[in-house]
Design an enzyme around this catalytic site. Structure first.
Site, PDB file in Angstrom:
ATOM      1  N   GLU A  80      79.085  27.312  23.809  1.00  0.00           N
ATOM      2  CA  GLU A  80      79.717  26.103  23.274  1.00  0.00           C
ATOM      3  C   GLU A  80      80.092  25.154  24.401  1.00  0.00           C
ATOM      4  O   GLU A  80      80.749  25.555  25.355  1.00  0.00           O
ATOM      5  CB  GLU A  80      80.997  26.476  22.523  1.00  0.00           C
ATOM      6  CG  GLU A  80      80.817  27.553  21.481  1.00  0.00           C
ATOM      7  CD  GLU A  80      82.122  27.827  20.725  1.00  0.00           C
ATOM      8  OE1 GLU A  80      82.990  26.948  20.680  1.00  0.00           O
ATOM      9  OE2 GLU A  80      82.255  28.939  20.195  1.00  0.00           O
ATOM     10  N   ARG A 105      86.084  31.256  34.893  1.00  0.00           N
ATOM     11  CA  ARG A 105      86.910  32.441  34.582  1.00  0.00           C
ATOM     12  C   ARG A 105      86.264  33.243  33.455  1.00  0.00           C
ATOM     13  O   ARG A 105      85.354  32.763  32.789  1.00  0.00           O
ATOM     14  CB  ARG A 105      88.330  32.024  34.166  1.00  0.00           C
ATOM     15  CG  ARG A 105      88.360  31.274  32.850  1.00  0.00           C
ATOM     16  CD  ARG A 105      89.788  30.989  32.385  1.00  0.00           C
ATOM     17  NE  ARG A 105      89.798  30.126  31.222  1.00  0.00           N
ATOM     18  CZ  ARG A 105      89.775  30.541  29.962  1.00  0.00           C
ATOM     19  NH1 ARG A 105      89.749  31.835  29.686  1.00  0.00           N
ATOM     20  NH2 ARG A 105      89.779  29.690  28.953  1.00  0.00           N
ATOM     21  N   PHE A 110      94.477  35.526  23.677  1.00  0.00           N
ATOM     22  CA  PHE A 110      95.784  34.946  24.000  1.00  0.00           C
ATOM     23  C   PHE A 110      96.741  35.318  22.882  1.00  0.00           C
ATOM     24  O   PHE A 110      96.323  35.653  21.774  1.00  0.00           O
ATOM     25  CB  PHE A 110      95.660  33.410  24.107  1.00  0.00           C
ATOM     26  CG  PHE A 110      94.856  32.968  25.304  1.00  0.00           C
ATOM     27  CD1 PHE A 110      95.453  32.722  26.529  1.00  0.00           C
ATOM     28  CD2 PHE A 110      93.475  32.819  25.197  1.00  0.00           C
ATOM     29  CE1 PHE A 110      94.695  32.336  27.632  1.00  0.00           C
ATOM     30  CE2 PHE A 110      92.710  32.428  26.291  1.00  0.00           C
ATOM     31  CZ  PHE A 110      93.328  32.186  27.516  1.00  0.00           C
TER      32      PHE A 110
HETATM   33  N1  RBF Z   1      87.882  31.449  23.255  1.00  0.00           N
HETATM   34  C1  RBF Z   1      88.574  32.584  23.500  1.00  0.00           C
HETATM   35  O1  RBF Z   1      88.768  33.392  22.600  1.00  0.00           O
HETATM   36  N2  RBF Z   1      89.070  32.848  24.751  1.00  0.00           N
HETATM   37  C2  RBF Z   1      88.910  32.011  25.795  1.00  0.00           C
HETATM   38  O2  RBF Z   1      89.374  32.313  26.904  1.00  0.00           O
HETATM   39  C3  RBF Z   1      88.195  30.790  25.569  1.00  0.00           C
HETATM   40  N3  RBF Z   1      88.001  29.908  26.565  1.00  0.00           N
HETATM   41  C4  RBF Z   1      87.321  28.737  26.322  1.00  0.00           C
HETATM   42  C5  RBF Z   1      87.169  27.822  27.347  1.00  0.00           C
HETATM   43  C6  RBF Z   1      86.500  26.626  27.119  1.00  0.00           C
HETATM   44  C7  RBF Z   1      86.330  25.640  28.226  1.00  0.00           C
HETATM   45  C8  RBF Z   1      85.959  26.343  25.828  1.00  0.00           C
HETATM   46  C9  RBF Z   1      85.243  25.057  25.557  1.00  0.00           C
HETATM   47  C10 RBF Z   1      86.124  27.257  24.800  1.00  0.00           C
HETATM   48  C11 RBF Z   1      86.794  28.459  25.031  1.00  0.00           C
HETATM   49  N4  RBF Z   1      86.962  29.407  24.023  1.00  0.00           N
HETATM   50  C12 RBF Z   1      87.670  30.550  24.256  1.00  0.00           C
HETATM   51  C13 RBF Z   1      86.237  29.265  22.760  1.00  0.00           C
HETATM   52  C14 RBF Z   1      87.046  28.741  21.617  1.00  0.00           C
HETATM   53  O3  RBF Z   1      87.694  29.812  20.976  1.00  0.00           O
HETATM   54  C15 RBF Z   1      86.045  28.063  20.674  1.00  0.00           C
HETATM   55  O4  RBF Z   1      85.521  26.917  21.313  1.00  0.00           O
HETATM   56  C16 RBF Z   1      86.644  27.703  19.356  1.00  0.00           C
HETATM   57  O5  RBF Z   1      86.931  28.867  18.653  1.00  0.00           O
HETATM   58  C17 RBF Z   1      85.693  26.820  18.535  1.00  0.00           C
HETATM   59  O6  RBF Z   1      84.479  27.446  18.279  1.00  0.00           O
HETATM   60 MG    MG Z   2      81.922  24.212  18.238  1.00  0.00          MG
END
Ligand code: RBF
Ligand code: MG
Ligand code: ADP
Length: 166
Positions: A80, A105, A110
Site C-alpha cells: 500500500e 521499520r 499497536f
Molecule cells: N499497519 C499495521 O498494522 N502496522 C504498522 O506498523 C503499519 N505501518 C504503516 C506504515 C505506513 C507508512 C503505511 C502507509 C501503512 C501502514 N500500515 C500499518 C498499514 C495500515 O494498517 C493500512 O494502510 C490501513 O489498514 C489501510 O489499509
Molecule cells: Mg488502501
C-alpha cells in the site's frame, strides 16, 4: 539494507478495505496481488519510502507498507502506497509507478488506532527527510518515470533495466 533497492514496479490501483482514508485519514493506493507476488524475497515486509507517480503524472514522495497489517490481523499480504500529496479525486484503476528507495521499520501492532496513526505520521516525516538526500533524490529523475507505461499483462519482471519493452 537490501541490494534489491532501489526497486521499481508499477500496477493498477485496486480497492482494499477502504480503511486508510476512513479510519486513519491516510489513504493508501493498493497494488494488485500480482505486483505483491512479484516482489523479490529480499524485500521483506515493513515500511519503505520512495517516489511515486499516477498515470505518468508528477512524481511525489511516498511511504509504503508491505505485509499483513498486524494491527488489523489481515490474512492477505498487501502493498500500500501513501503518496505525500493531496489529490482532488480518487484514482482507482490508474497506473501507479513506484520506486522504493529505502526501508524505515518493521510493521507492528499497536494498542490503539491513535498510536498507529502517530507511527505513520512519523514515517511520513522520516521519509521526507530521507528523500531530500541527493543520493536518494536522484531516483526521481530515473527514466523509469519518463518512459511509457507497460500494460500489466506484459510485465514479466519488475527489476528495472531502464528499457521499455513495448
Ligand atoms: N499497519 C499495521 O498494522 N502496522 C504498522 O506498523 C503499519 N505501518 C504503516 C506504515 C505506513 C507508512 C503505511 C502507509 C501503512 C501502514 N500500515 C500499518 C498499514 C495500515 O494498517 C493500512 O494502510 C490501513 O489498514 C489501510 O489499509
Ligand atoms: Mg488502501
Ligand atoms: P482502499 O482500502 O480501497 O485502498 P483507502 O481508504 O486506502 O482505500 O484509499 C485509497 C484510495 O484513495 C486510493 O486508491 C486512491 O484512489 C485514493 N487516494 C487519494 N489520495 C491519495 C494519496 N495521497 N495516496 C494514496 N491514495 C490516495
Amino acid at each position: 539494507m537490501c541490494d534489491k533497492l532501489p526497486y521499481f514496479t508499477e500496477g493498477q490501483v485496486v480497492k482494499g478495505f477502504g480503511r486508510g482514508s476512513k479510519e486513519l485519514g491516510i489513504p493508501t493506493a493498493n497494488f494488485p496481488l500480482d505486483v505483491v507476488q512479484r516482489l523479490p524475497e529480499e524485500i521483506v515486509g515493513g515500511v519503505y519510502y520512495g517516489w511515486a507517480s499516477v498515470d505518468d503524472g508528477p512524481i511525489f514522495k511516498m511511504v509504503m507498507s508491505i505485509g499483513w497489517n498486524p494491527y488489523y490481523k489481515n490474512t492477505v499480504k498487501s502493498m500500500e502506497t501513501h503518496i505525500i500529496h493531496k489529490f482532488k479525486e480518487d484514482f482507482y484503476g490508474s497506473n501507479l509507478k513506484v520506486c522504493m528507495c529505502g526501508y524505515l521499520r518493521t510493521m507492528r501492532s499497536f494498542d490503539s488506532l491513535d498510536e498507529l496513526i502517530k507511527a505513520i505520521e512519523k514515517d511520513i516525516s522520516d521519509a521526507e527527510l530521507c528523500l531530500d538526500k541527493p543520493e536518494v533524490r536522484k531516483y526521481k529523475d530515473d527514466n523509469f518515470f519518463s518512459t511509457c507505461t507497460q500494460p500489466s499483462s506484459s510485465l514479466s519482471s519488475s527489476s528495472h533495466n531502464g528499457a521499455c519493452t513495448i
